[in-house]
Design an enzyme around this catalytic site. Structure first.
Site, mmCIF file in Angstrom:
data_model
loop_
_atom_site.group_PDB
_atom_site.id
_atom_site.type_symbol
_atom_site.label_atom_id
_atom_site.label_comp_id
_atom_site.label_asym_id
_atom_site.label_seq_id
_atom_site.Cartn_x
_atom_site.Cartn_y
_atom_site.Cartn_z
ATOM 1 N N HIS A 500 0.690 -1.403 0.092
ATOM 2 C CA HIS A 500 0.098 -0.012 -0.088
ATOM 3 C C HIS A 500 0.826 1.238 0.008
ATOM 4 O O HIS A 500 0.917 2.144 -0.941
ATOM 5 C CB HIS A 500 -0.933 -0.038 1.245
ATOM 6 C CG HIS A 500 -1.731 0.966 1.576
ATOM 7 N ND1 HIS A 500 -2.954 1.207 1.066
ATOM 8 C CD2 HIS A 500 -1.301 2.479 1.926
ATOM 9 C CE1 HIS A 500 -3.586 2.415 1.282
ATOM 10 N NE2 HIS A 500 -2.578 3.230 1.811
ATOM 11 N N GLU A 501 1.698 1.235 1.082
ATOM 12 C CA GLU A 501 2.510 2.512 1.212
ATOM 13 C C GLU A 501 3.392 2.882 -0.339
ATOM 14 O O GLU A 501 3.956 3.779 -0.533
ATOM 15 C CB GLU A 501 3.569 2.413 2.313
ATOM 16 C CG GLU A 501 2.630 2.372 3.483
ATOM 17 C CD GLU A 501 1.811 3.539 3.742
ATOM 18 O OE1 GLU A 501 1.887 4.603 2.937
ATOM 19 O OE2 GLU A 501 0.786 3.317 4.485
ATOM 20 N N HIS A 504 1.646 4.476 -2.710
ATOM 21 C CA HIS A 504 1.909 5.884 -2.733
ATOM 22 C C HIS A 504 3.009 6.609 -3.280
ATOM 23 O O HIS A 504 3.470 7.543 -3.880
ATOM 24 C CB HIS A 504 1.755 6.354 -1.105
ATOM 25 C CG HIS A 504 0.538 6.477 -0.535
ATOM 26 N ND1 HIS A 504 -0.655 6.892 -1.295
ATOM 27 C CD2 HIS A 504 0.129 5.886 0.664
ATOM 28 C CE1 HIS A 504 -1.898 6.854 -0.367
ATOM 29 N NE2 HIS A 504 -1.320 6.022 0.643
ATOM 30 N N HIS A 507 3.054 6.540 -6.837
ATOM 31 C CA HIS A 507 2.415 7.528 -7.449
ATOM 32 C C HIS A 507 3.215 8.831 -7.553
ATOM 33 O O HIS A 507 3.187 9.512 -8.314
ATOM 34 C CB HIS A 507 1.265 7.923 -6.508
ATOM 35 C CG HIS A 507 0.167 8.696 -6.916
ATOM 36 N ND1 HIS A 507 -0.874 9.093 -6.089
ATOM 37 C CD2 HIS A 507 -0.215 9.482 -7.993
ATOM 38 C CE1 HIS A 507 -1.803 9.812 -6.709
ATOM 39 N NE2 HIS A 507 -1.427 10.081 -8.062
HETATM 40 ZN ZN ZN Z 1 -2.784 5.339 2.165
#
Ligand code: ZN
Length: 711
Positions: A500-501, A504, A507
């Site tokens: 998940h991290e 980011h 992104h």
């Molecule tokens: Zn998050």
């Protein structure tokens, strides 16, 4: 509006506030303050973590704020008629020093927060907020922004430039730029009052997390706890000066495992009550009156700004746009989730009856029996998976996924300063062209002064206003560091969080924009969790598991039957997880739709949950008196729904891969890069998604992912 002052963006999974203790700080001069200098070294300069000393922060921040305000005055007082270039682009060029100092200051705040640091923080937080107001309330500056926004010349700008003008204009208007001088004054008062209340709220929760704990004194009281938990409780006992005993702290990472494994129902109830009553004990740390005041001030501010409620104000520039649309989604998911909870409770009750427990399932029984049902139904023991999940192998796994999806290559870098010896750095390049893309800092281990949970941070945003600036991002976690030479083993949940991290981070790394305000993760809150939640899906792909989920002793990949069990149990307990989260999100939204009437939070929570038909076996993930997302800042206020909103998009987006050639379909990955990961906030998120998927997101995939039937 914070992003106008310090562009560094922090994305959190869990929000935990930091300890604050008063001690005196010494002063340091601003001359030759190394924190103010341009970043030197390779890759267009790197943060000078090795030059940080706490006494340097205050003078550095003061000088950087002063510099920023001078830059702003210069733009506001420009005798030339306002243009995109001399106003908007000029604004994009301001605050560089404050960005740099703010990055260092923020890293210390989240990962190295000593009492000495916290003293500086208490003093500087309101000063940073005041500077923010000074900019948005600058009449002459806003007139210029407004002129550019209304100018026919705007139509000649490219779409990214037009969006940037819109972002500036709406942010200033939303912060009260068009109000009368008296209204502006009142707005400032409200903002300052709120800042004080947010600090107080956070400190109250923190005090109860620090001061309250459960001491276990005998083997009998440890019944059911696995060795790792006993070790952690023994370590906690040392910090709480309870030699020879075991301590269960009043934090989620301590309470949840205890509720899952403790055979002692009386102690489970005690621990549960302690945890859910944080901030609600009728003592000096009680948050109820503070909440009432925050809600009234927020309602007054919303009215002042011309919105019916705080929720309408907060949601205007999000993807949902109105509280009604967010409510509609939450209500659609609520009913099937509650129905699932009733099934889960029935399963647990049946198992308890079969065991002859002679109990009725209560909230402090949920996690305990849930684990037993998991074992009974799926023959799956969480502790069986762990030996295959080595932290460093999974890090190699996420690098490999980034290589497959985005053609990225990661090379370790040792010639840049770090804030702590445990932090490591990698250079990211394009596999084919070898072009430098950015830097990725990895800070995996827990330590004193580091906030709990996991998060991503952008130390520098990609942009092209001042030449080609590449990004610097970081991922942070709180794994317990193993003994030297021993691999760190993590849970399936933690592995998911790592992906998940890293989502980011990707992104940020994929960002390909011109203006820093629109770069990377600077997107609406209910959209920003989409890229990160999407990446979670790659953990369970066979390609990753076979290569990187290797047993720490034998080196063998995780057996297929274990993978199958994980897959079969994917929708297990989704009733609990969804209702626990959604009840908090619904209360958050309803509190901020209630207008300016005086609210008693306890009664409001109780009555609203009753109206919603909240299952009595579950409590909100964050009860109102401890809801830091909502009451420690404006950040997630009327915004806790964002995780669900993003997850609808996430589930629907992954369908583009599964409908194609699978998770590693190059064509779909290229569309993902082009329309989602590279565009930052240069495109309206709804349009960006349509470009990627060819249509708007549908809720069906989310319902399927969570195992709910649509009703
Ligand atoms: Zn998050």
């Amino acid at each position: 509006m914070r992003e106008l002052i310090v562009r560094s963006i922090v994305l959190l999974i869990a929000v935990t506030m930091l300890n604050t203790t008063t001690i005196n700080t010494s002063h340091a001069g601003t001359n030759d303050n190394p924190l103010l200098a341009d970043w030197e070294g390779p890759y267009g300069g790197v943060p000078p973590f090795d030059r940080v000393q706490i006494p340097l922060f205050k003078p550095a921040l003061e000088a950087a704020i002063a510099e920023r305000l001078t830059e702003i005055q210069k733009i506001a007082g420009d005798p030339a008629p306002p243009s995109f270039e001399n106003t908007i682009v000029a604004l994009e060029r301001t605050g560089r020093t404050l960005d740099r100092v703010g990055t260092l200051y923020g890293v210390w705040g989240s990962t190295m927060a000593s009492p000495e640091y916290q003293t500086v923080q208490r003093e500087m937080a309101p000063r940073l907020a005041a500077a923010e107001d000074e900019i948005t309330q600058n009449e002459a500056l806003f007139k210029r922004i407004e002129a550019v926004y209304n100018s026919p010349e705007k139509a000649k700008l490219n779409p990214e430039q037009q969006r940037l003008v819109w972002v500036y204009y709406t942010q200033f208007v939303r912060a009260g730029a068009r109000l009368s001088p008296e209204a502006k004054k009142r707005l400032s008062q409200i903002n300052q009052q709120l800042a004080g209340l947010y600090t107080k709220f956070s400190q109250n929760v923190l005090a109860e997390e620090n001061d309250q704990f459960i001491v276990l004194k005998s083997e009998d009281e440890l019944a059911g706890l696995p060795q790792s938990l006993r070790d952690a409780a023994a370590a906690a006992a040392e910090t709480k000066k309870q030699p020879g005993a075991w301590v269960i702290m009043n934090t989620r990472s301590s309470i949840d495992p205890f509720l899952t494994y403790s055979d002692r129902r009386d102690l489970r109830e005690k621990a549960w009550r302690m945890f859910v009553n944080r901030g609600d004990n009728g003592d000096e740390h009680d948050n109820n009156a503070i909440i009432t005041e925050i809600l009234q001030l927020r309602a007054e501010r919303a009215k002042l700004l011309g919105y019916p409620t705080h929720a309408h104000w907060r949601l205007e520039n999000t993807m949902a746009k109105t509280p009604e649309r967010a409510m509609e989604l939450m209500e659609a998911v609520w009913k099937p989730a509650v129905a699932r909870v009733h099934e889960e409770v029935a399963d647990m009750q049946a198992l308890a009856d079969k065991e002859g427990a002679k109990i009725k399932i209560e909230p402090w029984d949920y996690r305990y029996y849930m684990e037993k049902v998991r074992k009974a139904k799926f023959d799956l023991d969480q502790n069986e998976i762990k030996p295959y999940l080595q932290l460093e192998k999974l890090r190699e796994g996420i690098f490999w996924v980034a290589g497959e999806l985005f053609n990225f290559n990661f090379t370790p870098v040792t010639n840049v300063p770090v804030a702590h010896p445990d932090i490591r750095v990698w250079e990211v390049t394009d596999k084919t062209t070898k072009k430098h893309i950015g830097l990725w800092y990895f800070d995996p281990y827990a330590r004193a002064g580091k906030r709990s949970g996991a998060w991503m941070n952008a130390y520098r945003s990609q942009e092209r206003v001042n030449g080609e600036i590449t990004t610097i991002v970081s991922n942070n976690a709180n794994f317990v560091k193993g003994k030297p030479g021993e691999p760190v083993l993590i849970s399936w949940d933690d592995a998911t969080t790592m992906f998940h991290e890293f989502g980011h981070a990707l992104h940020g790394l994929n960002s390909n924009v011109t203006y820093p305000s629109l770069s990377g993760t600077a997107v609406p809150r209910d959209y920003v969790e989409f890229p990160s939640q999407l990446l979670e899906h790659w953990l369970s792909t066979p390609e990753v598991l076979q290569r990187f989920a290797l047993h720490y002793q034998t080196g063998k990949p995780i057996p297929q039957d274990l993978v199958d069990k994980i897959k079969r149990s994917a929708t297990f307990n989704q009733g609990f997880a969804t209702v626990e989260y959604l009840s908090a999100a619904l209360i958050d939204m309803k509190l901020h739709l209630a207008g300016d009437r005086k609210i008693d939070p306890d009664a409001f929570e109780r009555e609203t949950l009753a109206q919603l038909g909240m299952p009595k076996e579950i409590v909100m993930r964050h009860r109102t008196p401890q809801f830091l997302h909502v009451f420690s800042s404006d950040g997630y206020s009327a915004g806790y729904y964002s995780y669900l909103w993003s997850d609808v998009i996430t589930a629907d987006a992954f369908g583009a891969f599964t409908e194609g050639k699978g998770p590693y379909d190059k064509a779909v990955a290229e569309r993902l890069r082009k329309y989602i990961f590279s565009v930052g906030n240069t495109v309206d998120p709804a349009e960006a998604y349509r470009a990627f998927r060819g249509r708007d997101p549908k809720i069906d995939a989310l319902m399927q992912k969570r195992g709910f039937s649509k009703s």
